[in-house]
Design a protein around this motif. Structure first.
Motif, PDB file in Angstrom:
ATOM      1  N   ARG A 425       0.947  -1.183  -0.028  1.00 50.97           N
ATOM      2  CA  ARG A 425       0.267   0.165   0.215  1.00 50.97           C
ATOM      3  C   ARG A 425       0.999   1.133  -0.210  1.00 50.97           C
ATOM      4  N   LEU A 426       0.728   1.958  -1.100  1.00 48.45           N
ATOM      5  CA  LEU A 426       1.737   3.080  -1.286  1.00 48.45           C
ATOM      6  C   LEU A 426       1.493   4.257  -0.207  1.00 48.45           C
ATOM      7  N   ILE A 427       0.175   4.565  -0.094  1.00 49.81           N
ATOM      8  CA  ILE A 427      -0.406   5.598   0.600  1.00 49.81           C
ATOM      9  C   ILE A 427      -1.160   4.958   1.905  1.00 49.81           C
ATOM     10  N   LYS A 428      -1.044   5.396   3.018  1.00 45.48           N
ATOM     11  CA  LYS A 428      -1.528   4.671   4.232  1.00 45.48           C
ATOM     12  C   LYS A 428      -3.035   4.892   4.131  1.00 45.48           C
ATOM     13  N   GLU A 429      -3.927   3.742   4.330  1.00 44.22           N
ATOM     14  CA  GLU A 429      -5.188   3.901   4.496  1.00 44.22           C
ATOM     15  C   GLU A 429      -6.068   4.176   3.323  1.00 44.22           C
ATOM     16  N   LYS A 430      -5.089   4.104   2.140  1.00 42.56           N
ATOM     17  CA  LYS A 430      -5.779   4.430   0.669  1.00 42.56           C
ATOM     18  C   LYS A 430      -5.309   3.215  -0.229  1.00 42.56           C
ATOM     19  N   ASP A 431      -6.526   3.080  -0.975  1.00 47.57           N
ATOM     20  CA  ASP A 431      -6.134   1.610  -2.060  1.00 47.57           C
ATOM     21  C   ASP A 431      -5.486   1.948  -3.292  1.00 47.57           C
ATOM     22  N   LEU A 432      -4.207   2.413  -2.978  1.00 49.56           N
ATOM     23  CA  LEU A 432      -3.479   2.585  -4.224  1.00 49.56           C
ATOM     24  C   LEU A 432      -2.274   1.521  -3.921  1.00 49.56           C
ATOM     25  N   ILE A 433      -2.257   0.345  -4.702  1.00 51.50           N
ATOM     26  CA  ILE A 433      -1.528  -0.633  -4.407  1.00 51.50           C
ATOM     27  C   ILE A 433      -0.412  -1.118  -5.338  1.00 51.50           C
ATOM     28  N   LEU A 434       0.756  -1.263  -5.072  1.00 52.99           N
ATOM     29  CA  LEU A 434       1.827  -1.583  -5.924  1.00 52.99           C
ATOM     30  C   LEU A 434       1.878  -3.187  -5.589  1.00 52.99           C
ATOM     31  N   LYS A 435       1.798  -3.973  -6.688  1.00 52.81           N
ATOM     32  CA  LYS A 435       1.813  -5.594  -6.593  1.00 52.81           C
ATOM     33  C   LYS A 435       2.367  -6.433  -7.665  1.00 52.81           C
ATOM     34  N   GLY A 436       2.711  -7.357  -7.262  1.00 53.18           N
ATOM     35  CA  GLY A 436       3.540  -8.284  -8.397  1.00 53.18           C
ATOM     36  C   GLY A 436       3.658  -9.779  -7.763  1.00 53.18           C
ATOM     37  N   ASN A 437       4.222 -10.604  -8.744  1.00 51.84           N
ATOM     38  CA  ASN A 437       4.456 -11.978  -8.210  1.00 51.84           C
ATOM     39  C   ASN A 437       5.245 -12.715  -9.114  1.00 51.84           C
ATOM     40  N   ILE A 438       5.953 -13.787  -8.703  1.00 55.91           N
ATOM     41  CA  ILE A 438       6.874 -14.472  -9.878  1.00 55.91           C
ATOM     42  C   ILE A 438       6.456 -15.962  -9.379  1.00 55.91           C
ATOM     43  N   ALA A 439       6.268 -16.768 -10.482  1.00 54.22           N
ATOM     44  CA  ALA A 439       5.874 -18.405 -10.255  1.00 54.22           C
ATOM     45  C   ALA A 439       6.406 -19.224 -11.254  1.00 54.22           C
ATOM     46  N   ARG A 440       6.344 -20.407 -10.897  1.00 56.04           N
ATOM     47  CA  ARG A 440       6.421 -21.449 -11.885  1.00 56.04           C
ATOM     48  C   ARG A 440       5.278 -22.316 -12.108  1.00 56.04           C
ATOM     49  N   ASN A 441       4.965 -22.616 -13.468  1.00 54.28           N
ATOM     50  CA  ASN A 441       3.964 -23.335 -13.822  1.00 54.28           C
ATOM     51  C   ASN A 441       4.332 -24.389 -14.777  1.00 54.28           C
ATOM     52  N   PHE A 442       3.199 -25.298 -14.879  1.00 51.75           N
ATOM     53  CA  PHE A 442       3.402 -26.521 -15.799  1.00 51.75           C
ATOM     54  C   PHE A 442       2.157 -27.017 -16.321  1.00 51.75           C
ATOM     55  N   HIS A 443       1.871 -27.708 -17.514  1.00 55.17           N
ATOM     56  CA  HIS A 443       0.727 -28.191 -18.026  1.00 55.17           C
ATOM     57  C   HIS A 443       1.153 -29.400 -18.797  1.00 55.17           C
ATOM     58  N   MET A 444       0.491 -30.589 -18.346  1.00 49.64           N
ATOM     59  CA  MET A 444       0.418 -31.832 -18.814  1.00 49.64           C
ATOM     60  C   MET A 444      -0.128 -31.989 -20.058  1.00 49.64           C
ATOM     61  N   PRO A 445       0.494 -32.726 -20.954  1.00 47.43           N
ATOM     62  CA  PRO A 445      -0.292 -32.900 -22.444  1.00 47.43           C
ATOM     63  C   PRO A 445      -1.611 -33.696 -22.223  1.00 47.43           C
ATOM     64  N   THR A 446      -2.404 -33.368 -22.949  1.00 43.83           N
ATOM     65  CA  THR A 446      -3.784 -34.095 -22.744  1.00 43.83           C
ATOM     66  C   THR A 446      -3.865 -35.011 -23.505  1.00 43.83           C
ATOM     67  N   LEU A 447      -4.808 -35.934 -23.135  1.00 41.09           N
ATOM     68  CA  LEU A 447      -4.892 -37.504 -23.648  1.00 41.09           C
ATOM     69  C   LEU A 447      -4.911 -37.524 -25.213  1.00 41.09           C
ATOM     70  N   ASN A 448      -5.605 -36.614 -25.772  1.00 43.17           N
ATOM     71  CA  ASN A 448      -5.539 -36.542 -27.257  1.00 43.17           C
ATOM     72  C   ASN A 448      -3.954 -36.285 -27.792  1.00 43.17           C
ATOM     73  N   ASP A 449      -3.442 -35.080 -27.080  1.00 36.42           N
ATOM     74  CA  ASP A 449      -2.017 -35.026 -27.396  1.00 36.42           C
ATOM     75  C   ASP A 449      -1.200 -36.339 -27.501  1.00 36.42           C
ATOM     76  N   LEU A 450      -1.567 -37.050 -26.477  1.00 35.58           N
ATOM     77  CA  LEU A 450      -0.340 -38.237 -26.502  1.00 35.58           C
ATOM     78  C   LEU A 450      -0.935 -39.455 -27.268  1.00 35.58           C
ATOM     79  N   TYR A 451      -2.385 -39.636 -27.438  1.00 34.44           N
ATOM     80  CA  TYR A 451      -2.925 -40.894 -27.751  1.00 34.44           C
ATOM     81  C   TYR A 451      -3.901 -41.075 -29.053  1.00 34.44           C
ATOM     82  N   TRP A 452      -4.168 -39.510 -29.483  1.00 33.28           N
ATOM     83  CA  TRP A 452      -4.999 -39.668 -30.544  1.00 33.28           C
ATOM     84  C   TRP A 452      -4.635 -40.362 -31.811  1.00 33.28           C
ATOM     85  N   LEU A 453      -5.401 -41.207 -32.530  1.00 30.47           N
ATOM     86  CA  LEU A 453      -5.022 -41.756 -33.860  1.00 30.47           C
ATOM     87  C   LEU A 453      -5.897 -41.445 -34.833  1.00 30.47           C
TER      88      LEU A 453
END
Length: 520
Positions: A425-453
């Motif tokens: 909170r940049l100013i006390k009792e005021k909703d002026l917010i500096l925000k951020g994040n850092i993260a890791r993420n991943f996504h598994m292949p779908t079943l069609n990606d792996l096995y579709w014929l």
């Protein structure tokens, strides 16, 4: 190994048992809606980018599909193939499978394609919806490289009896009907919603993909007047909710959502073949059930749910053969079943420190076959997930949040996924917010990606990477008005991005791309 995996899964997680062109709506009474300003400085959402869809918008858009609401009222890009046709979502330039979708706490992405067709979800069945952008979706589950869309149903404990009917008519023989019946008291509430939608969707247009003749005066092509043929649809469904509140500390609910959709798929506008060639049809049968229990204490909340999702998708392609009539070139039948279970606990040690922990156990099975080409596959997937998040506030000026998620898919541990976010909170009792994040993420292949014929690639690697975002948010309430503005810079760096590409073999095949960078 397969039986062992099933046994471990069962032991660990026993189930808890219209909008249209020119539409005219009948007159109905809108219930009173009390909307209060949401706080943007909360330790439980430190560093997260979220979008709440206003309840007034949901009321206004009751007769349209979720794809239309999202495209008009959120920053999410909707790729639509026309009204009634496939519509998918893309957050921040990612693929449709990178958008995770939950309904009353259970994931409803297809285990086959990893996507959700938003044209099949009417806003009429949605009471509350929020979007979590980027790595903020880790609070719900992994896999949302772009983000997540979360839709929910809620009871009205003040309702004794309610009856609502809404009807719409539009051009090209478009009809929509919605009926809702509510009954209950302070302890028990029941709400039933049924809906029906159909349209010929046979509008006319200038087909600029075809040029039959040359205009002698201009030298340009003369484009014919064409009709949007084979684009009709019929859809009807039922949503039944039952809530029981034996005391102030416990709520038990059961929700069922069933839907049937039948639609023909129009050919490409450049098609100039026989009228009875390339006739496409798709039928979707969906059944979803969720059982929930919530227990509230002075400092915490215990939440458990168990869900079941069943989908049949039948797709056919027919061609007229002289002397034999219409013959199927493709007759594909797919069936997916998902069992989804979750237990979570929130605990507040004090006003400035809290935690949330959860365990998930999901099982998916898919049977897909084409009776013409004699191809298909039968596969399954088991997912176990452990999640922990810690939230801390310092002097009402700084919020910190640390999320951690570890999953076990089939016989392998997936990469450990952390998230660190902050709000200052940049100013006390005021909703002026500096925000951020850092993260890791991943996504598994779908079943069609792996096995579709033909074309599935069992050697695909999971998509994984890191994301970073930084922004400034401001909110101020002025009498009856609320001003909210936010600016965010994000950067997502993903390795092994999966994309389907044409091959010399005559069919498409999914491959891993070394690196994809998305930033804006």
């Amino acid at each position: 190994m397969l039986k062992k995996r099933h046994l471990l899964f069962l032991i660990a997680f026993m189930p808890l048992f219209a909008y249209s062109q020119g539409m005219l709506d009948s007159i109905y009474q809108i219930p009173e809606v009390i909307k209060t300003a949401e706080r943007i400085f909360k330790k439980e959402t430190a560093g997260m980018k979220q979008t709440e869809v206003d309840t007034l918008v949901l009321l206004e858009k009751k007769s349209v599909s979720l794809s239309e609401l999202l495209s008009e009222n959120t920053p999410v890009f909707i790729k639509s193939h026309g009204r009634g046709a496939l519509a998918t979502a893309s957050f921040r330039g990612t693929a449709p499978s990178h958008t995770q979708v939950t309904w009353n706490g259970i994931n409803i992405n297809s285990p086959m394609t990893g996507m959700v067709d938003f044209s099949l979800i009417p806003v009429y069945v949605v009471d509350d919806m929020n979007l979590k952008h980027g790595a903020s979706s880790l609070s719900e589950q992994s896999g949302g490289l772009g983000g997540s869309i979360n839709i929910n149903n809620k009871p009205d404990w003040n309702n004794k009896f309610g009856l609502k009917y809404r009807q719409g008519t539009g051009s090209y023989s478009t009809y929509d009907e919605f009926l809702q019946v509510g009954l209950g008291n302070k302890k028990v509430q029941s709400k039933t919603r049924v809906y029906h939608s159909k349209s010929n969707n046979d509008y006319t247009y200038i087909n600029k993909s075809i040029g039959n003749n040359i205009n002698p005066q201009t030298g340009g092509y003369i484009n014919p007047l064409d009709t949007n043929k084979h684009a009709d649809w019929t859809k009807y469904g039922l949503l039944q909710e039952i809530y029981y509140r034996p005391n102030d500390k416990n709520i038990v609910s059961a929700t069922y959502w069933g839907q049937y959709a039948d639609r023909t798929i129009p050919r490409v506008t450049s098609f100039e073949g026989d009228e009875n060639a390339n006739l496409n049809n798709q039928k979707d049968y969906d059944h979803k059930v969720v059982l929930k229990w919530s227990n509230y204490s002075e400092k915490g909340k215990l939440y458990a749910n168990s869900g079941y999702s069943h989908k049949n998708l039948d797709y056919t392609l027919h061609n007229q053969v002289p002397g034999q009539g219409l013959l199927a070139a493709i007759y594909s039948e797919s069936c997916s079943r998902s069992y989804l279970n979750k237990v979570s606990y929130d605990y507040n040690f004090s006003k400035t420190f809290s935690l949330k922990a959860s365990l998930d156990g999901n099982y998916h099975s898919v049977i897909s076959k084409d009776s013409v080409t004699k191809t298909g596959y039968t596969e399954e997937r088991t997912e176990l997930s452990a999640f922990l998040s810690l939230h801390k506030n310092f002097a009402d000026r700084l919020n910190l949040m640390l999320m951690m998620r570890q999953e076990y898919v089939d016989d392998d541990f997936t990469p450990f996924v952390p998230f660190f976010g902050f709000d200052f909170r940049l100013i006390k009792e005021k909703d002026l917010i500096l925000k951020g994040n850092i993260a890791r993420n991943f996504h598994m292949p779908t079943l069609n990606d792996l096995y579709w014929l033909p074309g599935g690639n069992p050697d695909l690697l999971p998509e994984e990477g890191f994301s970073f975002e930084f922004g400034l948010a401001y909110q101020k309430k002025i009498k009856r008005h609320k001003l909210h503005t936010e600016i965010t810079y994000y950067r997502t760096d993903i390795d092994n991005w999966i994309v389907w590409l044409p091959t010399y073999k005559g069919y498409w095949e999914p491959l891993n791309i070394k690196r994809v960078l998305s930033q804006a």
